[in-house]
Scaffold this motif. Structure first.
Motif, PDB file in Angstrom:
ATOM      1  N   LYS A   1       0.835  -1.214   0.000  1.00  0.00           N
ATOM      2  CA  LYS A   1       0.000   0.000   0.000  1.00  0.00           C
ATOM      3  C   LYS A   1       0.871   1.267   0.000  1.00  0.00           C
ATOM      4  CE  LYS A   1      -3.909   1.760   2.819  1.00  0.00           C
ATOM      5  NZ  LYS A   1      -3.749   3.124   2.616  1.00  0.00           N
ATOM      6  N   GLN A   2       1.852   1.281   0.920  1.00  0.00           N
ATOM      7  CA  GLN A   2       2.666   2.485   1.057  1.00  0.00           C
ATOM      8  C   GLN A   2       3.504   2.725  -0.207  1.00  0.00           C
ATOM      9  OE1 GLN A   2       5.373   2.424   4.361  1.00  0.00           O
ATOM     10  NE2 GLN A   2       5.783   4.609   4.205  1.00  0.00           N
ATOM     11  N   TYR A   3       4.084   1.607  -0.735  1.00  0.00           N
ATOM     12  CA  TYR A   3       4.915   1.734  -1.938  1.00  0.00           C
ATOM     13  C   TYR A   3       4.076   2.278  -3.107  1.00  0.00           C
ATOM     14  CZ  TYR A   3       7.571   0.504  -6.089  1.00  0.00           C
ATOM     15  OH  TYR A   3       8.203   0.562  -7.299  1.00  0.00           O
ATOM     16  N   ILE A   4       2.845   1.743  -3.230  1.00  0.00           N
ATOM     17  CA  ILE A   4       1.998   2.163  -4.348  1.00  0.00           C
ATOM     18  C   ILE A   4       1.658   3.653  -4.229  1.00  0.00           C
ATOM     19  CG2 ILE A   4      -0.281   1.842  -5.436  1.00  0.00           C
ATOM     20  CD1 ILE A   4      -0.082  -1.127  -4.435  1.00  0.00           C
ATOM     21  N   GLU A   5       1.360   4.059  -2.997  1.00  0.00           N
ATOM     22  CA  GLU A   5       0.929   5.452  -2.813  1.00  0.00           C
ATOM     23  C   GLU A   5       2.093   6.434  -2.851  1.00  0.00           C
ATOM     24  OE1 GLU A   5      -1.335   5.196   0.747  1.00  0.00           O
ATOM     25  OE2 GLU A   5      -3.090   4.391  -0.294  1.00  0.00           O
TER      26      GLU A   5
ATOM     27  N   PRO B   1       3.256   7.100  -7.127  1.00  0.00           N
ATOM     28  CA  PRO B   1       1.952   7.764  -7.155  1.00  0.00           C
ATOM     29  C   PRO B   1       1.513   8.105  -8.575  1.00  0.00           C
ATOM     30  CG  PRO B   1       3.673   9.262  -6.388  1.00  0.00           C
ATOM     31  CD  PRO B   1       4.290   7.899  -6.467  1.00  0.00           C
ATOM     32  N   HIS B   2       2.484   8.384  -9.459  1.00  0.00           N
ATOM     33  CA  HIS B   2       2.162   8.741 -10.842  1.00  0.00           C
ATOM     34  C   HIS B   2       1.500   7.569 -11.559  1.00  0.00           C
ATOM     35  CE1 HIS B   2       6.027   6.801 -10.593  1.00  0.00           C
ATOM     36  NE2 HIS B   2       6.198   6.745 -11.898  1.00  0.00           N
ATOM     37  N   ILE B   3       1.798   6.357 -11.122  1.00  0.00           N
ATOM     38  CA  ILE B   3       1.186   5.185 -11.750  1.00  0.00           C
ATOM     39  C   ILE B   3      -0.079   4.794 -10.996  1.00  0.00           C
ATOM     40  CG2 ILE B   3       1.529   2.708 -12.127  1.00  0.00           C
ATOM     41  CD1 ILE B   3       4.385   3.395 -12.934  1.00  0.00           C
TER      42      ILE B   3
END
Ligand SMILES: NC(=O)c1ccc[n+]([C@@H]2O[C@H](COP(=O)([O-])OP(=O)(O)OC[C@H]3O[C@@H](n4cnc5c(N)ncnc54)[C@H](O)[C@@H]3O)[C@@H](O)[C@H]2O)c1
Length: 437
Positions: free
Chosen positions: A365-369, A373-375
């Motif tokens: 979750k943290q990595y994605i956000e 974040p651009h992806i």
């Protein structure tokens, strides 16, 4: 069966001897008078275990003879196996001049023959050679059309010098490439050999030989590079490879051998980099291992080129994690592809069920956000939204459960398939492009 064998070198002599031993009547053809004379006096043209005795017995039993006359051999036989040399030219290209000459000679001889004749190319040739060059030559000089009195096949040879007679009787497989799916009398001559008989297209059979030989060469170089690293690290390379070879699930198996997209994930790129770094510190050159990551990157570039050729600016990417069934985005080549697409101004939307879930719950979750974040901001809530957006749909990874949502919308799409998705291939989208097929 009456069989003529063109070319009495390593392949031709072994074939001639073994087929005669198996009870066929064989005529060997070669312009080299010395080789013809050797066979007719019951001697082998090559040094290999057992072949001397086989040739001697076959000639004594009048099942094998040799000649330099192509027309004589064609008149007296029903099948011709062409085993002439295909050496390298100075620029690396294959020299097929012997093959062209022999097909011209066989074609001319066939002009004078009314009975049907099967010509089987056994020399190693680049895919397309038989269909595009040799068949037209045979047709032109025989005056016959392929399929009408003239049949042509391709049957690669897998024997290894040094163990060629053993290999002839114990081949790993028998591959016969033929036009259409007509069975030919060729399969009958191999009937008693303990190997799977595989009938395929001629071009495929031609390519199988190159895939085989490339892989064998890769195996040797791979084992040597791993061995050289082991030696420097004071590890017994033979013990490592003995254990390596016991793994028939992931190592010596079909796994990782399906052409498709680049690899990624948290292990393969990292571990190859670490190995290369250690080799560098040991002053060891490992060019094959060093070429792995650049080659992998080229596959991402190949996907990008396909999108560019597709024309549409509206791209839907199905899948984002490095492979189906995981939410792991570390070093995912699909993330890299997304970044390239964003950089080139494409209007990109992404759907990946596992990553969507991870966005809400997972350890990622943290990595994605924060990491991408651009992806993350380009992710769709469902496949329908992705499909509605996409002019070009990229299949980056696929699970069967996507199909229900895809099947109604796929017909009008341009699809770039990175995984060889059978469902989509069968459905037949408006335009379909596979990355390596
Ligand atoms: N040698 C191997 O272990 C091996 C294994 C598998 C496949 N192959 C492939 O099989 C083919 C033959 O290899 P090889 O090692 O037996 O070659 P080779 O050079 O030993 O023999 C070729 C023979 O063809 C003869 N020849 C040339 N023109 C001819 C013509 N017009 N009519 C009749 N004969 C003619 C030559 O005189 C020679 O005796 C090659 O394409 C090779 O790549 C070789």
């Amino acid at each position: 069966m009456n069989i003529s064998i063109f070319g009495l070198g390593y392949v031709g002599t072994v074939c001639a001897g073994c087929l005669a031993k198996d009870g066929h009547k064989v005529i060997g053809v070669d312009p080299n008078a010395h080789k013809v004379n050797l066979i007719n006096t019951g001697a082998s043209t090559i040094i290999e275990d057992d072949i001397g005795d086989i040739i001697k017995a076959a000639v004594a039993g009048k099942r094998l003879s040799a000649t330099d006359s192509c027309s004589d051999a064609i008149a007296k036989t029903d099948i011709s196996l062409v085993c002439v040399g295909t050496p390298s030219q100075p620029n690396g290209d294959l020299d097929i001049s012997q093959l062209k000459r022999v097909c011209t000679q066989i074609g001319r001889a066939l002009q004078r023959k009314s009975a049907p004749h099967l010509v089987v190319i056994r020399s190693t040739v680049i895919p397309g050679t038989t269909d595009d060059i040799l068949v037209p030559l045979l047709e032109k000089h025989s005056g016959k059309k392929c399929g009408h009195g003239l049949l042509v096949g391709y049957n690669p040879e897998f024997l290894r010098e040094g163990t060629s007679v053993y290999d002839y009787y114990n081949p790993p497989k028998i591959v016969i490439g033929q036009m259409g799916a007509r069975p030919t009398s060729l399969s009958k001559i191999y009937r008693d050999l303990p190997a799977p008989l595989i009938i395929t297209e001629i071009r495929t059979a031609e390519m199988v030989k190159y895939a085989d030989n490339s892989f064998h060469a890769v195996k040797v170089v791979f084992a040597n590079e791993i061995g050289n690293i082991c030696k420097q690290l004071k590890v017994d390379s033979h013990e490592v490879m003995r254990i390596f070879c016991q793994d028939t699930k992931l190592n010596l198996s079909p796994y990782y051998l399906r052409p498709g997209f680049a690899f990624g994930g948290s292990c393969l790129p990292k571990d190859i980099r670490a190995m290369l770094y250690r080799a560098k510190t040991l002053d060891l050159s490992v060019p094959m291992l060093a070429s792995i990551l650049p080659s992998n990157e080229l596959q991402v570039k190949a996907a990008l080129d396909m999108v560019e050729a597709g024309g549409s600016k509206k791209i839907g990417l199905l899948g984002l994690s490095f492979k189906a069934g995981t939410d792991d985005l570390r070093e995912s080549p699909l993330v890299k592809l997304s970044e390239f697409l964003i950089g080139r101004g494409y209007d990109l939307k992404i759907y990946d069920e596992n990553v969507s879930l991870a966005k809400i719950f997972g350890a990622n979750k943290q990595y994605i956000e924060e990491g991408i974040p651009h992806i993350s901001s380009l992710m769709c809530p469902d496949i329908q939204t992705l499909l509605a957006h996409a002019g070009t749909l990229i299949i980056g990874n696929y699970t069967k459960k996507y199909w229900k949502a895809l099947k109604d919308g796929i017909a009008k799409k341009t699809v770039i398939d990175l995984v060889r998705c059978n469902d989509i291939m069968k459905a037949g989208p408006a335009r379909y492009y596979g990355i390596a097929w």
